[in-house]
Design an enzyme around this catalytic site. Sequence first.
Site, PDB file in Angstrom:
ATOM      1  N   GLN A   1      -8.535  13.866   0.630  1.00 60.70           N
ATOM      2  CA  GLN A   1      -7.696  14.722  -0.131  1.00 60.70           C
ATOM      3  C   GLN A   1      -8.148  16.233  -0.050  1.00 60.70           C
ATOM      4  OE1 GLN A   1      -7.005  13.999  -4.608  1.00 60.70           O
ATOM      5  NE2 GLN A   1      -8.188  12.273  -4.348  1.00 60.70           N
TER       6      GLN A   1
ATOM      7  N   SER B   1      -8.739   5.185  -5.081  1.00 62.33           N
ATOM      8  CA  SER B   1      -7.745   4.267  -5.543  1.00 62.33           C
ATOM      9  C   SER B   1      -7.140   3.169  -4.661  1.00 62.33           C
ATOM     10  CB  SER B   1      -6.621   5.177  -5.988  1.00 62.33           C
ATOM     11  OG  SER B   1      -6.106   5.912  -5.027  1.00 62.33           O
TER      12      SER B   1
ATOM     13  N   HIS C   1      -4.303   0.236   7.873  1.00 63.42           N
ATOM     14  CA  HIS C   1      -4.875  -0.008   6.652  1.00 63.42           C
ATOM     15  C   HIS C   1      -6.174  -0.517   6.382  1.00 63.42           C
ATOM     16  CE1 HIS C   1      -4.040  -0.782   2.389  1.00 63.42           C
ATOM     17  NE2 HIS C   1      -4.756  -1.992   2.671  1.00 63.42           N
TER      18      HIS C   1
ATOM     19  N   CYS D   1       0.301   3.282   3.601  1.00 65.14           N
ATOM     20  CA  CYS D   1       0.708   2.818   4.873  1.00 65.14           C
ATOM     21  C   CYS D   1       2.003   3.382   5.459  1.00 65.14           C
ATOM     22  CB  CYS D   1       1.011   1.226   4.732  1.00 65.14           C
ATOM     23  SG  CYS D   1      -0.616   0.049   5.021  1.00 65.14           S
TER      24      CYS D   1
ATOM     25  N   ASN E   1     -13.103  10.228  -1.128  1.00 64.61           N
ATOM     26  CA  ASN E   1     -13.896   9.371  -1.848  1.00 64.61           C
ATOM     27  C   ASN E   1     -13.764   7.976  -1.416  1.00 64.61           C
ATOM     28  OD1 ASN E   1     -14.251  11.073  -4.331  1.00 64.61           O
ATOM     29  ND2 ASN E   1     -12.104  10.770  -4.815  1.00 64.61           N
TER      30      ASN E   1
ATOM     31  N   HIS F   1      -7.060   2.154   1.743  1.00 63.55           N
ATOM     32  CA  HIS F   1      -6.234   2.863   2.949  1.00 63.55           C
ATOM     33  C   HIS F   1      -7.162   3.797   3.421  1.00 63.55           C
ATOM     34  CE1 HIS F   1      -2.837   3.183   5.615  1.00 63.55           C
ATOM     35  NE2 HIS F   1      -3.596   4.174   5.913  1.00 63.55           N
TER      36      HIS F   1
ATOM     37  N   CYS G   1       0.847  -1.143   0.091  1.00 64.77           N
ATOM     38  CA  CYS G   1       0.039  -0.080  -0.015  1.00 64.77           C
ATOM     39  C   CYS G   1       0.736   1.210   0.002  1.00 64.77           C
ATOM     40  CB  CYS G   1      -0.977  -0.256   1.302  1.00 64.77           C
ATOM     41  SG  CYS G   1      -1.548   1.606   1.463  1.00 64.77           S
TER      42      CYS G   1
ATOM     43  N   HIS H   1      -8.431   7.352   3.569  1.00 64.99           N
ATOM     44  CA  HIS H   1      -7.668   8.818   3.385  1.00 64.99           C
ATOM     45  C   HIS H   1      -8.678   9.897   2.494  1.00 64.99           C
ATOM     46  CE1 HIS H   1      -7.643   6.624  -0.563  1.00 64.99           C
ATOM     47  NE2 HIS H   1      -7.420   7.624  -1.206  1.00 64.99           N
TER      48      HIS H   1
HETATM   49  P1  H2U Z   1      -8.155   8.773  -4.410  1.00 67.65           P
HETATM   50  O1  H2U Z   1      -8.191   7.534  -3.587  1.00 67.65           O
HETATM   51  O2  H2U Z   1      -9.333   9.433  -4.136  1.00 67.65           O
HETATM   52  O3  H2U Z   1      -7.961   8.722  -5.719  1.00 67.65           O
HETATM   53  O4  H2U Z   1      -7.009   9.695  -3.792  1.00 67.65           O
HETATM   54  C1  H2U Z   1      -5.613   9.339  -3.789  1.00 67.65           C
HETATM   55  C2  H2U Z   1      -4.436  10.326  -4.278  1.00 67.65           C
HETATM   56  O5  H2U Z   1      -3.353   9.830  -3.942  1.00 67.65           O
HETATM   57  C3  H2U Z   1      -4.532  10.423  -5.798  1.00 67.65           C
HETATM   58  O6  H2U Z   1      -5.124  11.644  -6.034  1.00 67.65           O
HETATM   59  C4  H2U Z   1      -2.492  10.293  -4.954  1.00 67.65           C
HETATM   60  C5  H2U Z   1      -3.130  10.042  -6.378  1.00 67.65           C
HETATM   61  O7  H2U Z   1      -2.661  11.128  -7.177  1.00 67.65           O
HETATM   62  N1  H2U Z   1      -1.239   9.516  -4.875  1.00 67.65           N
HETATM   63  C6  H2U Z   1      -0.020  10.109  -4.418  1.00 67.65           C
HETATM   64  O8  H2U Z   1       0.071  11.222  -4.283  1.00 67.65           O
HETATM   65  N2  H2U Z   1       0.936   9.051  -4.424  1.00 67.65           N
HETATM   66  C7  H2U Z   1       1.230   7.820  -4.630  1.00 67.65           C
HETATM   67  O9  H2U Z   1       1.789   7.215  -4.489  1.00 67.65           O
HETATM   68  C8  H2U Z   1      -0.180   7.088  -5.088  1.00 67.65           C
HETATM   69  C9  H2U Z   1      -1.360   7.962  -5.252  1.00 67.65           C
HETATM   70 ZN    ZN Z   2      -2.494   1.010   3.912  1.00 65.13          ZN
END
Ligand code: H2U
Ligand code: ZN
Length: 349
Positions: A170, A163, A115, A55, A155, A166, A52, A168
């Site tokens: 934004q 995505s 996680h 993490c 989200n 975990h 992940c 999180h």
């Molecule tokens: P979402 O799960 O809402 O997509 O948010 C995750 C964000 O994390 C996504 O905008 C960022 C992606 O650009 N990200 C990073 O900044 N670093 C990473 O290593 C992977 C994802």
């Molecule tokens: Zn994680």
Amino acid sequence: MEKFEFTEHSHRRYNPLTGDWILVSPHRTKRPWQGKVEKVNQEKRPEYDPKCYLCPGNERAGGKTNPDYKDTFVFQNDFSALLPEVPEGEFTKGELFRAKSEQGICKVICFSPRHDLTIPEMDVKSIRKVVDLWTKEYEEIGKLDYIKHVQIFENKGDIMGCSNPHPHGQIWGQESIPTEPAKELAKQAEYYKKHGKTLLGDYLEQEIESGERILVENDYFVALVPFWATWPYEAMILSKRAVGSLTGLSDEERNGLADCYKKLTVMYDNLFETSFPYSAGLHQAPTDGNDHPEWHLHMHFYPPLLRSATVKKFMVGYEMMANPQRDITAEQSAEKLRSLSKIHYKLNQ
Ligand code: H2U
Ligand code: ZN
């Protein structure tokens, strides 16, 4: 002809926050609840996942390594949609072609080092730390002179485009006020000018009096299904006191927000006994240097699920071409959510 009842007959409802209308067709479902809840197979996640990118201690896609964080952690998005350094400029051709450079900043917030958790499974004390970090980030990013609006959002669930499971969220700060907050700003300002009170303060007072759409209430915050909800189980968290942003909240109020956030999301998870997907976001006063007495802090929850853990509401066809439409009324949704256990379903297994 029978007498019109908004809980029975097709009608339009007005959203005073945005000025939009929605179509409600309650006659299509006299009974909101039709049959069994399909259970989906839920993977059990480990507390720590070496693969992940959120993490503690792991390397992210951009090559940076996360610290061994213990509660929350914030970092600049490695794939930011908005960047602090962008050449300033404009493109205009006649009346019909307009473009303008946009400067901004994007961050990612990890809610917990664990996680396997989500907000409804975290304790209120840990959620309070998320509220504190939101507050700090709103304040710090909002202070940058080129930032006029700070959007904090989450989200949740892969059907919302999340995505990574975990926990999180934004933060996107930018130099203009985006469409939805801009509509709310105009409507709240208009109301405040007319009445000298906030639109949502007056709205909340009447909702509490009726009780029909209330989901959670503590001393400082309320979660409810708005009268004008478009998504089947849409909800809104509102502060009882008219404050424009998290920075105006007292210590107790911040705990109140954390408590309300948890209780609402527990209801959500219990609805289909699944990790309930949604997009949620805080709407706070613009950070454009002006006073915003009209702005009333609130948080929207837009969940797509309709009838089960897999059947979702599509905003297509009429919704795309005309305006949102729903069958189950806001009142029926509120009643259903309120009837659920207050204990997270996983704790009963
Ligand atoms: P979402 O799960 O809402 O997509 O948010 C995750 C964000 O994390 C996504 O905008 C960022 C992606 O650009 N990200 C990073 O900044 N670093 C990473 O290593 C992977 C994802
Ligand atoms: Zn994680």
